[in-house]
Design a protein around this motif. Sequence first.
Motif, short mmCIF file in Angstrom:
data_model
loop_
_atom_site.label_atom_id
_atom_site.label_comp_id
_atom_site.label_asym_id
_atom_site.label_seq_id
_atom_site.Cartn_x
_atom_site.Cartn_y
_atom_site.Cartn_z
N ARG A 19 0.85 -1.20 0.08
CA ARG A 19 0.18 0.15 0.11
C ARG A 19 0.87 1.12 -0.13
NH1 ARG A 19 -4.04 -0.95 4.69
NH2 ARG A 19 -4.24 1.48 4.39
N GLU A 31 2.29 2.02 -3.57
CA GLU A 31 1.12 2.47 -4.46
C GLU A 31 1.06 4.12 -4.13
OE1 GLU A 31 -2.28 0.15 -3.58
OE2 GLU A 31 -1.54 -1.82 -4.55
N VAL A 32 0.97 4.39 -2.92
CA VAL A 32 0.69 5.86 -2.54
C VAL A 32 2.33 6.54 -3.02
CG1 VAL A 32 0.11 7.30 -0.62
CG2 VAL A 32 -1.05 5.20 -0.83
N GLU A 68 1.83 7.36 -6.57
CA GLU A 68 0.75 8.34 -6.84
C GLU A 68 1.41 9.73 -6.48
OE1 GLU A 68 -2.65 7.27 -4.70
OE2 GLU A 68 -3.08 5.37 -5.92
N GLN A 69 2.07 9.80 -5.31
CA GLN A 69 2.37 11.10 -5.07
C GLN A 69 3.92 11.55 -5.34
OE1 GLN A 69 1.22 11.54 -0.88
NE2 GLN A 69 -0.74 10.97 -0.98
N MET A 124 7.86 8.40 2.83
CA MET A 124 6.85 7.62 3.41
C MET A 124 7.50 7.29 4.87
SD MET A 124 4.17 7.57 2.02
CE MET A 124 3.09 5.92 1.29
N HIS A 183 -4.28 11.56 6.10
CA HIS A 183 -3.53 10.96 5.24
C HIS A 183 -2.88 9.50 5.77
CE1 HIS A 183 -3.85 14.20 2.59
NE2 HIS A 183 -3.83 15.10 3.63
N MET A 194 -2.41 5.96 6.89
CA MET A 194 -2.72 4.59 6.70
C MET A 194 -2.50 3.71 7.54
SD MET A 194 -1.40 4.58 2.45
CE MET A 194 0.40 5.22 2.98
N PRO A 224 2.43 9.68 4.79
CA PRO A 224 3.34 10.46 3.55
C PRO A 224 3.64 11.83 3.83
CG PRO A 224 0.99 10.07 2.94
CD PRO A 224 1.03 9.41 4.36
#
Length: 131
Positions: free
Chosen positions: A47, A50-51, A54-55, A94, A118, A120, A129
């Motif tokens: 996970r 993935e984030v 994206e960021q 992260m 934000h 997770m 993040p």
Amino acid sequence: LYYILKKKSIESAINSIAISMLLLVFSFSFSIPKINHIIGLKEGCRRAMEVAAEQKIDNYAYYQFKTGDNLDVYLGKEVRLLKGEELESLNNTMLFVKKKYIARDTLLGNAVAGKENHIMEYGEYAIIPFK
């Protein structure tokens, strides 16, 4: 105990205890897949990647947990251990932490302030993040 008290046989008692322990381990092994997402790091790392993609976050770090040095195996990148004062200047990272330390550690709490939406969570861990 039955074998020791009634039959006066230590060997039979030891065998019965050993068989009971093996049966316990065998039956517990079926429940491991059901709780693996709670105790394992693999799902959380997936996970986080993935984030991060994206960021466009490139760095990974952890703060105050023993198994943090194992994260590099799942992430395929270097993960660094942060000291308390480094939390204030995090960017493009992260951060992996244990959830309980967010409330207990004032430096971590201050760094996370404003990022509550934000965070997770998975099991006892949190991934935050920092852009």
